[in-house]
Write an enzyme that holds these catalytic residues in place. Structure first.
Site, PDB file in Angstrom:
ATOM      1  N   ASP A 163      18.371  15.363  -3.554  1.00  0.00           N
ATOM      2  CA  ASP A 163      18.479  14.949  -2.160  1.00  0.00           C
ATOM      3  C   ASP A 163      17.702  15.948  -1.306  1.00  0.00           C
ATOM      4  O   ASP A 163      17.996  17.143  -1.312  1.00  0.00           O
ATOM      5  CB  ASP A 163      19.961  14.919  -1.756  1.00  0.00           C
ATOM      6  CG  ASP A 163      20.164  14.300  -0.387  1.00  0.00           C
ATOM      7  OD1 ASP A 163      19.254  13.600   0.097  1.00  0.00           O
ATOM      8  OD2 ASP A 163      21.234  14.528   0.197  1.00  0.00           O
ATOM      9  N   ASP A 196      14.367   9.784   0.499  1.00  0.00           N
ATOM     10  CA  ASP A 196      14.577  11.213   0.245  1.00  0.00           C
ATOM     11  C   ASP A 196      15.646  11.503  -0.792  1.00  0.00           C
ATOM     12  O   ASP A 196      16.144  12.612  -0.875  1.00  0.00           O
ATOM     13  CB  ASP A 196      14.929  11.920   1.561  1.00  0.00           C
ATOM     14  CG  ASP A 196      16.372  11.716   1.947  1.00  0.00           C
ATOM     15  OD1 ASP A 196      16.881  10.594   1.774  1.00  0.00           O
ATOM     16  OD2 ASP A 196      16.997  12.685   2.406  1.00  0.00           O
ATOM     17  N   GLU A 197      15.983  10.504  -1.596  1.00  0.00           N
ATOM     18  CA  GLU A 197      17.108  10.686  -2.496  1.00  0.00           C
ATOM     19  C   GLU A 197      16.895   9.864  -3.755  1.00  0.00           C
ATOM     20  O   GLU A 197      16.464   8.710  -3.667  1.00  0.00           O
ATOM     21  CB  GLU A 197      18.328  10.119  -1.766  1.00  0.00           C
ATOM     22  CG  GLU A 197      19.619  10.787  -1.994  1.00  0.00           C
ATOM     23  CD  GLU A 197      20.713  10.015  -1.263  1.00  0.00           C
ATOM     24  OE1 GLU A 197      21.688   9.671  -1.921  1.00  0.00           O
ATOM     25  OE2 GLU A 197      20.576   9.744  -0.054  1.00  0.00           O
TER      26      GLU A 197
HETATM   27 MG   LIG Z   1      18.801  13.861   2.368  1.00  0.00          MG
END
Ligand SMILES: [Mg+2]
Length: 348
Positions: free
Chosen positions: A8, A102-103
């Site tokens: 993350d 983003d993960e």
């Molecule tokens: Mg994040």
């Protein structure tokens, strides 16, 4: 036992903006709605100190932090950076399930990198991201998805948390149920009404009780609180081909020796093919790399892996090498495009 990593990025959009504009580095900033009626998408840590959070209305955020600098998001840049991050993941595994820009979950169970250590792979990925993209990421490492996801939040920002298989039960026992993905404020209230706040609380009840109170969700809640999560890492990319190859200890130049090597690759290849559980095979081929590092591949259509085709494929490949010795041999198959229902409905 699986080895799952959840990566993350730390306040991703804000981090990209701070990276690209150092003037934003130490002041509270937020990315989000261009008007005061919009909501915050992401904010940096200086803004969080004022209580600003994702999904908060901009007007509310500005009351908490009057000096908050609102930055207009640059989605195309975030997408590009996300692609670069994915490129780093792909060095370590093909089994990548993105959850957002983003993960992502990574299944590194069979990854040969870093001596097969998921912890070392996670550390290396964080290092690659930092060095190459000048951004920080946090990682959770665990034998299943939901524990990895919760773990990645434990030592944020720029941290890693490893939950070993033998630690899962204790980790989940102490776990605040609100941290379980999918448990929102309403569910949490209902859990609290039953006196359930941690994994250990849930474990004191039978599956029947939990299911009676919470229906279908109860079933998965019960499993999670036992530390069980059998969900696979679902890759979004359809594999187009699968291959295996070997660099020879010494160059060889006889056709029969080459054929022997190709045949020796079959058991391991069939094993991988079986494991990959892919759609229909539509072609197979071989790859030959010569002593001078030039290489060639020869493919032929077929509906299943057919070793009887190797001699003719090899003959063709070797003739292209015009007698050069061989240093590497490989076999591969191609798969026909998958047409699942989901994809069809999107196309409608
Ligand atoms: Mg994040």
């Amino acid at each position: 036992m699986k080895k799952i990593i959840h990566i993350d990025m730390d306040c991703f959009y804000a981090a990209v903006e701070m990276r690209d504009n150092p003037a934003l580095q130490d002041i509270p900033i937020a990315i989000g709605g261009s008007s005061k009626r919009g909501v915050i998408a992401t904010c940096n840590y200086p803004a969080r100190e004022f209580g600003v959070r994702s999904a908060m209305p901009v007007a509310h955020a500005l009351r908490l932090c009057p000096d908050l600098t609102m930055v207009k998001g640059r989605m195309s840049v975030y997408k590009e950076v996300s692609g670069q991050i994915r490129g780093i993941f792909q060095r370590y595994t093909d089994l990548i399930e993105p959850l957002s820009l983003d993960e992502a979950y990574l299944d590194v169970t069979d990854s040969p990198h870093c001596h097969g250590s998921a912890t070392l792979i996670a550390e290396q990925i964080r290092k690659d991201i930092q060095q190459e993209l000048n951004l920080t990421a946090s990682a959770g490492v665990a034998p299943c998805k939901f524990v990895a996801k919760i773990a990645s939040d434990e030592n944020k920002p720029n941290g890693i948390c490893v939950i070993k298989p033998e630690q899962v039960r204790d980790f989940v026992a102490e776990l605040d149920l609100k941290k379980i993905p999918g448990v929102g404020p309403k569910t949490l209230e209902r859990l609290h009404q039953k006196g359930l706040r941690t994994g250990a609380d849930v474990r004191r009840h039978s599956l029947e009780d939990i299911q009676q109170w919470f229906g279908k969700f109860g079933g998965s809640l019960y499993e999670r609180c036992q530390g069980i999560d059998n969900r696979e890492v679902k890759t979004d990319r359809v594999r187009k081909s699968l291959g295996i190859e070997t660099t020879l200890a010494e160059n060889i130049d006889s056709e029969s020796e080459c054929l022997q090597v190709l045949t020796s690759l079959l058991p391991k290849f069939e094993q991988r093919l079986h494991k990959a559980d892919e759609q229909a095979i539509c072609r197979q081929g071989i790859k030959v790399k010569f002593a001078d590092f030039t290489q060639t591949t020869v493919d032929q259509s077929c509906a299943q892996l057919t070793p009887e085709l190797f001699p003719s494929l090899l003959k063709e490949a070797l003739s292209r090498g015009q007698g050069k010795p061989v240093r590497l041999l490989g076999i591969h198959v191609g798969f026909s495009a998958k047409q699942d229902k989901q994809q069809l409905s999107f196309n409608l």
